[in-house]
Motif scaffolding. Structure first.
Motif, PDB file in Angstrom:
ATOM      1  N   ARG A 120      13.463  -3.817  12.427  1.00 20.53           N
ATOM      2  CA  ARG A 120      14.539  -4.225  11.509  1.00 20.53           C
ATOM      3  C   ARG A 120      15.871  -4.363  12.238  1.00 20.53           C
ATOM      4  O   ARG A 120      16.723  -5.141  11.852  1.00 20.53           O
ATOM      5  N   ALA A 129       0.927  -0.951  13.091  1.00 23.45           N
ATOM      6  CA  ALA A 129       0.295  -1.760  14.137  1.00 23.45           C
ATOM      7  C   ALA A 129       1.310  -2.194  15.199  1.00 23.45           C
ATOM      8  O   ALA A 129       1.003  -2.181  16.396  1.00 23.45           O
ATOM      9  N   THR A 181      -6.927  -7.687  17.056  1.00 21.17           N
ATOM     10  CA  THR A 181      -6.900  -8.340  18.370  1.00 21.17           C
ATOM     11  C   THR A 181      -5.563  -8.168  19.078  1.00 21.17           C
ATOM     12  O   THR A 181      -5.498  -8.223  20.297  1.00 21.17           O
ATOM     13  N   ARG A 182      -4.495  -7.924  18.315  1.00 22.61           N
ATOM     14  CA  ARG A 182      -3.192  -7.702  18.953  1.00 22.61           C
ATOM     15  C   ARG A 182      -3.217  -6.385  19.731  1.00 22.61           C
ATOM     16  O   ARG A 182      -2.598  -6.245  20.776  1.00 22.61           O
ATOM     17  N   ASP A 195      -2.396   4.515   6.719  1.00 20.48           N
ATOM     18  CA  ASP A 195      -2.394   3.836   8.021  1.00 20.48           C
ATOM     19  C   ASP A 195      -3.004   2.442   7.903  1.00 20.48           C
ATOM     20  O   ASP A 195      -2.532   1.490   8.533  1.00 20.48           O
ATOM     21  N   VAL A 232      -0.550  -0.089   6.541  1.00 19.25           N
ATOM     22  CA  VAL A 232       0.484  -0.583   7.467  1.00 19.25           C
ATOM     23  C   VAL A 232      -0.128  -1.035   8.799  1.00 19.25           C
ATOM     24  O   VAL A 232       0.594  -1.284   9.765  1.00 19.25           O
ATOM     25  N   GLY A 233      -1.455  -1.134   8.853  1.00 24.49           N
ATOM     26  CA  GLY A 233      -2.108  -1.510  10.094  1.00 24.49           C
ATOM     27  C   GLY A 233      -3.126  -2.622   9.876  1.00 24.49           C
ATOM     28  O   GLY A 233      -2.812  -3.800   9.956  1.00 24.49           O
ATOM     29  N   TRP A 234      -4.330  -2.216   9.537  1.00 22.97           N
ATOM     30  CA  TRP A 234      -5.445  -3.160   9.464  1.00 22.97           C
ATOM     31  C   TRP A 234      -5.281  -4.203   8.361  1.00 22.97           C
ATOM     32  O   TRP A 234      -5.562  -5.390   8.564  1.00 22.97           O
ATOM     33  N   PHE A 274      -3.006  -7.089   9.089  1.00 21.71           N
ATOM     34  CA  PHE A 274      -3.661  -7.946  10.089  1.00 21.71           C
ATOM     35  C   PHE A 274      -4.680  -8.849   9.413  1.00 21.71           C
ATOM     36  O   PHE A 274      -4.726 -10.058   9.646  1.00 21.71           O
ATOM     37  N   ARG A 277       7.468   9.909   6.607  1.00 25.19           N
ATOM     38  CA  ARG A 277       7.301   9.091   7.817  1.00 25.19           C
ATOM     39  C   ARG A 277       6.779   7.692   7.469  1.00 25.19           C
ATOM     40  O   ARG A 277       7.098   6.721   8.140  1.00 25.19           O
ATOM     41  N   GLU A 295       9.500   5.094   6.246  1.00 23.55           N
ATOM     42  CA  GLU A 295      10.364   4.484   7.265  1.00 23.55           C
ATOM     43  C   GLU A 295       9.712   3.274   7.927  1.00 23.55           C
ATOM     44  O   GLU A 295      10.323   2.621   8.769  1.00 23.55           O
ATOM     45  N   LYS A 296       8.470   2.973   7.542  1.00 20.24           N
ATOM     46  CA  LYS A 296       7.761   1.878   8.225  1.00 20.24           C
ATOM     47  C   LYS A 296       8.293   0.516   7.783  1.00 20.24           C
ATOM     48  O   LYS A 296       8.657   0.319   6.619  1.00 20.24           O
ATOM     49  N   ASP A 297       8.237  -0.430   8.735  1.00 22.10           N
ATOM     50  CA  ASP A 297       8.711  -1.790   8.479  1.00 22.10           C
ATOM     51  C   ASP A 297       8.060  -2.449   7.272  1.00 22.10           C
ATOM     52  O   ASP A 297       8.706  -3.154   6.514  1.00 22.10           O
ATOM     53  N   GLY A 298       6.751  -2.268   7.127  1.00 27.61           N
ATOM     54  CA  GLY A 298       6.025  -2.997   6.087  1.00 27.61           C
ATOM     55  C   GLY A 298       6.056  -2.331   4.727  1.00 27.61           C
ATOM     56  O   GLY A 298       5.430  -2.819   3.783  1.00 27.61           O
ATOM     57  N   ALA A 311      -5.141 -14.512  16.890  1.00 24.65           N
ATOM     58  CA  ALA A 311      -5.563 -13.198  16.407  1.00 24.65           C
ATOM     59  C   ALA A 311      -6.558 -13.307  15.266  1.00 24.65           C
ATOM     60  O   ALA A 311      -7.291 -12.372  14.982  1.00 24.65           O
ATOM     61  N   SER A 343     -11.135 -12.584  15.038  1.00 23.43           N
ATOM     62  CA  SER A 343     -12.055 -11.463  14.894  1.00 23.43           C
ATOM     63  C   SER A 343     -12.569 -11.373  13.476  1.00 23.43           C
ATOM     64  O   SER A 343     -13.653 -10.898  13.234  1.00 23.43           O
TER      65      SER A 343
END
Lengths: 205, 283
Positions: free
Chosen positions: A42, A86, A118-119, B51, B54-56, B59, B93, B96-99, B274, B277
Motif C-alpha cells: 500500500r 502470497a 506458480t508465483r 491464509d 489471502v493466498g491461494w 491466485f 495480524r 493488516e493484510k493488503d487483500g 501464472a 497450474s
C-alpha cells in the motif's frame, strides 16, 4: 543483486519517507518489522521496477526491510513467511540470497515448491536455490515445466541441469507426445541442449 | 455489464464457476470469512482458512481475470464455541493484510451473550484497524436480529457509512435504510432474495447504498444471480448506468473505504503465465 541496487531502484516509490522511516525503525527495533511488512504494498506500490528487472516495488522494499534487521534474519524470515500473504511470502523468498543465513532458509523453499501458486514456485528458484539438493532442484524445475513457469525464472539453469534432469524432461516429452500435447518451447530447447552436450564428440575419419 | 460480487465464498466453488462468472462479467469479488458447514474445533483450522483467503484463493481467482479480496473475522455461529474464541487473538495480524478490505462476517446467529461479546469485540477491531465492517444478519428472528445489530453498531462508535448489514429483505430494508449503513441483499435460488423482488426494492428505495451479492457457498446457491439481477433491472426499465452503479460502483465505493481495494487493470485483464497450474489442471 545487492542491497544497494535495491535501495537505488526504490528511489522513485510513491512514499519514500515511509520506507526510510520503516528501515530505520526495523534496524533499531526489529520487532516492528511485523507491523511494516504487510503494509508495504500500500505504501510503496506493486509495479515492476524499471531499473531492476524481475523485481516489483513491494518485493524490493520488503527485501530491504529484511536486510536491515540487525540480527536473527533466519528467524524473522521464517516468521514473516509463515504469517505472510502470497505477496509477502514471495518477497521473503526473493530476499533469501541477500541475508546472512546460510542454508537456514531451505525449509521455506521446500514449502513454496510444494504449493501450486506458480508465483511462489518461481520465486523459490532464484539464486538461493543453490542451497537445494539436486533431487529437490530437479523436481522443482520439472514442476516449472508442468505449470508453465518460464524457465528463465530458474537461476543457474544450464550450470546445474544434468543427465538426470534430461532423462526426466525426455520422459515428460514422451508422455506429452503420446497424449497429443505439446511441451513448452523453453523446456524443449533445454532438453535439446542437454542431449547435444551428452553426445560423444564425432570422431574424425 | 461489469460485476463486483461483494459477498461470495469462492473457497466452496469450482473452477467451472470461475469460468462462468468471468464470462458473465464478474471482474471482482469479496470473499468473507464464514463457517464451513462442518464446525471447526481449533484455532489452527481458522488460520489455515484465513491464509487461504489471502493466498491461494486470490491466485485461483486471478487465473480467470477476477480480482479477489477478503473480509476476515470469527463468524457468529462459531463465536459460541469456547474452543474457537482464541481466534480473536489471531485477527489483528490478518486485518493488516493488503487483500483484507473489512472485518466480517460478524453479527448474530442465535443472539446469545457469547455472540454479543464477539460482535462488539470485532467492531472495535474494525475501528482500530480503520476497516469497514460486514455484518451478517440472522436468518431466524431476523427483524429483532437486525434491530439488535444496529444497536450494537451504534454503540461501537464506528461510522454507519462504514458498515453493511447483509442478507436483508422486505421486512428489514427500511430499518437499515434510515441508519446510514449500507444494505446488502443476497440473491438466492429460493431463499433470502430473488432478482424480481430485488428489482422491486430498488424501485422503492433507489440505488444509493444498495449492494447486491450472490453469497454463493457450499449450499444451493448460484454465482450468476448478480448478473440475473442486472438483467432483471434492465427489463424493468433501469438504465445501464443504474446497473453499473449497483453491481460495480457501489461495492467499489463501500469496500474502497478500506483504502486497500486494488482494481488495477493488470490484475483484471492480464492472462499471466501464472494461470497455467490451474487452467491445465495442476501439477
Amino acid at each position: 543483486m545487492t542491497v544497494d541496487e535495491l535501495r537505488a531502484a526504490l528511489r522513485g516509490v510513491p512514499d519514500p519517507d515511509w520506507l526510510a522511516t520503516a528501515l530505520d525503525r526495523v534496524a533499531a527495533e526489529p520487532a516492528t518489522i511485523a507491523r511494516f511488512f504487510p503494509a508495504v504494498g500500500r505504501r510503496c506500490g506493486r509495479d515492476d521496477l524499471p531499473d531492476l528487472p524481475g523485481w516489483t516495488a513491494d518485493e524490493a522494499a520488503r527485501a530491504l526491510l529484511l536486510a536491515s534487521l540487525p540480527a536473527d534474519h533466519a528467524g524473522q524470515a521464517e516468521t514473516l513467511y509463515r504469517t505472510g500473504d502470497a505477496a509477502e511470502k514471495r518477497a521473503v523468498l526473493k530476499a533469501l540470497p541477500l541475508l546472512p543465513i546460510g542454508a537456514a532458509g531451505v525449509p521455506l523453499l521446500h514449502d513454496a515448491i510444494r504449493t501450486n501458486d506458480t508465483r511462489l514456485v518461481a520465486a523459490a528458484l532464484g539464486p538461493y536455490a543453490r542451497q537445494l539438493d539436486p533431487p529437490a532442484w530437479r523436481q522443482a524445475v520439472l514442476k516449472c515445466v508442468f505449470t508453465g513457469v518460464p524457465l528463465a525464472a530458474v537461476a543457474d539453469l544450464d550450470a546445474r541441469a544434468d543427465g538426470e534432469l534430461a532423462a526426466m524432461l525426455a520422459a515428460l516429452a514422451a508422455e506429452r507426445r503420446a497424449a497429443g500435447r505439446s511441451m513448452p518451447a523453453d523446456a524443449t530447447e533445454l532438453l535439446d541442449r542437454l542431449t547435444a552436450a551428452s553426445q560423444p564428440e564425432p570422431r574424425e575419419v | 455489464m461489469r460485476i463486483f460480487d461483494p459477498h461470495i465464498h469462492m473457497t466452496s466453488r469450482t473452477t467451472d464457476d470461475y469460468e462462468r462468472m468471468a464470462a458473465a462479467g464478474v471482474r471482482a469479488v469479496v470473499e468473507p470469512a464464514f463457517w464451513l458447514g462442518q464446525p471447526r474445533t481449533s484455532v489452527g483450522s481458522f488460520t489455515d482458512y484465513f491464509d487461504s483467503l489471502v493466498g491461494w484463493e486470490p491466485f485461483r481467482a486471478g487465473q480467470f481475470g477476477i480480482r479477489h479480496h477478503a473480509t476476515i473475522a470469527l463468524n457468529p455461529k462459531e463465536a459460541n464455541d469456547r474452543r474457537c474464541r482464541p481466534v480473536l487473538d489471531e485477527l489483528p495480524r490478518y486485518l493488516e493484510k493488503d487483500g483484507v478490505v473489512a472485518v466480517g462476517e460478524i453479527g448474530y446467529d442465535s443472539m446469545t451473550p457469547e455472540e454479543d461479546d464477539v460482535f462488539a469485540a470485532q467492531l472495535a477491531l474494525a475501528v482500530a484497524h480503520d476497516l469497514p465492517a460486514m455484518v451478517h444478519t440472522p436468518h431466524r428472528d431476523k427483524v429483532r436480529g437486525v434491530e439488535r445489530s444496529l444497536a450494537v453498531v451504534a454503540e461501537s462508535g464506528i461510522a454507519p457509512e462504514r458498515v453493511v448489514l447483509d442478507h436483508l429483505n422486505e421486512m428489514t430494508v427500511k430499518l437499515v435504510r434510515d441508519t446510514g449503513c449500507w444494505l446488502g441483499f443476497s440473491i438466492y435460488p429460493d431463499t433470502k432474495m430473488s432478482p424480481p423482488r430485488m428489482v422491486e426494492l430498488l424501485k422503492a428505495y433507489g440505488t444509493d447504498r444498495m449492494l447486491v451479492n450472490s453469497a454463493a457457498d457450499w449450499g444451493r446457491s448460484d454465482p450468476l444471480l448478480t448478473r440475473a439481477t442486472g438483467e432483471a433491472m434492465l427489463l424493468a426499465g433501469f438504465t445501464d448506468d443504474d446497473v453499473d452503479r449497483v453491481l460495480w460502483r457501489n461495492p467499489v465505493e463501500f469496500y474502497g473505504q478500506s483504502g486497500r481495494l486494488d482494481l488495477t487493470d493488470d490484475d483484471l485483464t492480464e492472462p499471466t503465465f501464472a494461470g497455467n497450474s490451474i487452467l491445465r489442471g495442476g501439477s
